[in-house]
Design a protein around this motif. Structure first.
Motif, mmCIF file in Angstrom:
data_model
loop_
_atom_site.group_PDB
_atom_site.id
_atom_site.type_symbol
_atom_site.label_atom_id
_atom_site.label_comp_id
_atom_site.label_asym_id
_atom_site.label_seq_id
_atom_site.Cartn_x
_atom_site.Cartn_y
_atom_site.Cartn_z
ATOM 1 N N ALA A 41 0.826 -1.212 0.000
ATOM 2 C CA ALA A 41 0.000 0.000 0.000
ATOM 3 C C ALA A 41 0.856 1.256 0.000
ATOM 4 C CB ALA A 41 -0.944 -0.002 1.198
ATOM 5 N N LEU A 42 1.936 1.268 0.773
ATOM 6 C CA LEU A 42 2.807 2.449 0.808
ATOM 7 C C LEU A 42 3.496 2.657 -0.535
ATOM 8 C CD1 LEU A 42 4.367 2.273 4.385
ATOM 9 C CD2 LEU A 42 2.528 3.760 3.569
ATOM 10 N N GLN A 43 3.898 1.573 -1.195
ATOM 11 C CA GLN A 43 4.493 1.701 -2.527
ATOM 12 C C GLN A 43 3.463 2.224 -3.518
ATOM 13 O OE1 GLN A 43 6.034 -2.229 -3.319
ATOM 14 N NE2 GLN A 43 8.012 -1.773 -2.373
ATOM 15 N N TRP A 44 2.243 1.724 -3.421
ATOM 16 C CA TRP A 44 1.187 2.174 -4.315
ATOM 17 C C TRP A 44 0.873 3.659 -4.074
ATOM 18 C CZ3 TRP A 44 -3.622 4.277 -4.564
ATOM 19 C CH2 TRP A 44 -4.332 4.113 -5.756
ATOM 20 N N LEU A 45 0.805 4.053 -2.796
ATOM 21 C CA LEU A 45 0.554 5.458 -2.455
ATOM 22 C C LEU A 45 1.689 6.353 -2.926
ATOM 23 C CD1 LEU A 45 -1.007 5.123 1.108
ATOM 24 C CD2 LEU A 45 -2.133 6.060 -0.927
ATOM 25 N N ASP A 46 2.927 5.853 -2.844
ATOM 26 C CA ASP A 46 4.070 6.612 -3.344
ATOM 27 C C ASP A 46 3.924 6.847 -4.846
ATOM 28 O OD1 ASP A 46 6.657 7.888 -3.031
ATOM 29 O OD2 ASP A 46 7.495 6.128 -4.081
ATOM 30 N N GLY A 47 3.511 5.818 -5.568
ATOM 31 C CA GLY A 47 3.261 5.962 -7.001
ATOM 32 C C GLY A 47 2.143 6.951 -7.280
ATOM 33 N N GLY A 116 -7.401 13.738 -17.801
ATOM 34 C CA GLY A 116 -6.200 13.681 -16.968
ATOM 35 C C GLY A 116 -6.363 12.757 -15.775
ATOM 36 N N LEU A 117 -7.497 12.873 -15.102
ATOM 37 C CA LEU A 117 -7.772 11.975 -13.972
ATOM 38 C C LEU A 117 -7.911 10.531 -14.435
ATOM 39 C CD1 LEU A 117 -10.277 13.911 -11.668
ATOM 40 C CD2 LEU A 117 -7.902 13.345 -11.216
ATOM 41 N N ARG A 118 -8.531 10.342 -15.597
ATOM 42 C CA ARG A 118 -8.674 8.988 -16.138
ATOM 43 C C ARG A 118 -7.300 8.338 -16.322
ATOM 44 N NH1 ARG A 118 -10.119 9.554 -21.692
ATOM 45 N NH2 ARG A 118 -7.888 9.848 -21.863
ATOM 46 N N GLU A 119 -6.358 9.092 -16.844
ATOM 47 C CA GLU A 119 -5.030 8.534 -17.087
ATOM 48 C C GLU A 119 -4.338 8.161 -15.774
ATOM 49 O OE1 GLU A 119 -3.879 7.484 -20.016
ATOM 50 O OE2 GLU A 119 -5.881 8.090 -20.666
ATOM 51 N N ILE A 120 -4.554 8.952 -14.744
ATOM 52 C CA ILE A 120 -3.976 8.607 -13.439
ATOM 53 C C ILE A 120 -4.649 7.352 -12.891
ATOM 54 C CG2 ILE A 120 -3.686 9.365 -11.046
ATOM 55 C CD1 ILE A 120 -3.452 12.242 -12.156
ATOM 56 N N ALA A 125 -4.321 1.758 -11.612
ATOM 57 C CA ALA A 125 -4.949 0.445 -11.722
ATOM 58 C C ALA A 125 -3.975 -0.564 -12.330
ATOM 59 C CB ALA A 125 -6.227 0.529 -12.563
ATOM 60 N N MET A 126 -3.164 -0.116 -13.258
ATOM 61 C CA MET A 126 -2.161 -1.015 -13.854
ATOM 62 C C MET A 126 -1.113 -1.405 -12.817
ATOM 63 S SD MET A 126 -3.157 -1.694 -16.883
ATOM 64 C CE MET A 126 -1.707 -2.472 -17.575
ATOM 65 N N ALA A 127 -0.895 -0.576 -11.815
ATOM 66 C CA ALA A 127 0.075 -0.872 -10.760
ATOM 67 C C ALA A 127 -0.527 -1.720 -9.645
ATOM 68 C CB ALA A 127 0.623 0.433 -10.172
#
Length: 171
Positions: A41-47, A116-120, A125-127
């Motif tokens: 979760a922390l890695q995902w939040l960092d991303g 822009g939000l869609r791309e984020i 989601a890919m991560a």
């Protein structure tokens, strides 16, 4: 990992109110989350932080709707043309699945997700783990992207993102 993200969302009202990763990790450990879940979760939040870093929110208002767009601070971002279409790669289609792609399209049509939000959302989601990503997990990702950027979805959208389909009665 998603249980940790829900806990963070529910306990820190905005992304900028969230403590630094080390302190957050200690708090999550104190609440009984597993070390692997916390690390993921922390890695995902960092991303997520990296994906939204340097983004300036701009408000585009036309005669019918007000939508929030994103613009990078270092470069000029051209708005997406009204007749343009996002084509998903085979890898994105496989990882996101038909349910998630349909939900992303629904959110765009409802003016909840700007391009822009869609791309984020797609990038985060890919991560995320899972093949394909579950729809409920995508909803958490959408909430976390809004949370990180400080955009609060309206009440009906928030209800759609937070409420599961189990037990719903069609009207």
């Amino acid at each position: 990992m998603f249980e940790v993200l829900v806990f963070v969302y529910e306990n820190y009202w905005r992304g900028d109110a969230c403590p630094e990763p080390e302190q957050l990790g200690r708090k999550l450990t104190a609440h009984g989350f597993e070390p692997d879940e916390i690390r993921d979760a922390l890695q995902w939040l960092d991303g997520l932080t990296v994906a939204t870093q340097g983004i300036q929110l701009t408000r585009h208002v036309d005669e019918t709707t007000a939508t929030v767009g994103l613009r990078g601070t270092g470069e000029a971002a051209l708005p997406q043309a009204a007749d343009s279409m996002r084509v998903y790669s085979a890898t994105e289609q496989d990882h996101l699945g038909a349910d998630c792609l349909g939900f992303i399209s629904f959110l765009e049509t409802a003016n909840v997700l700007s391009p822009g939000l869609r791309e984020i959302v797609v990038e985060r989601a890919m991560a995320a783990p899972g093949d394909p990503v579950a729809l409920d997990e995508l909803k958490i990702i959408v909430l976390m992207v809004h949370w990180s950027t400080g955009i609060e979805p309206d009440a009906l959208v928030l209800d759609e993102l937070c409420d599961g389909r189990e037990g719903r009665v069609a009207h």
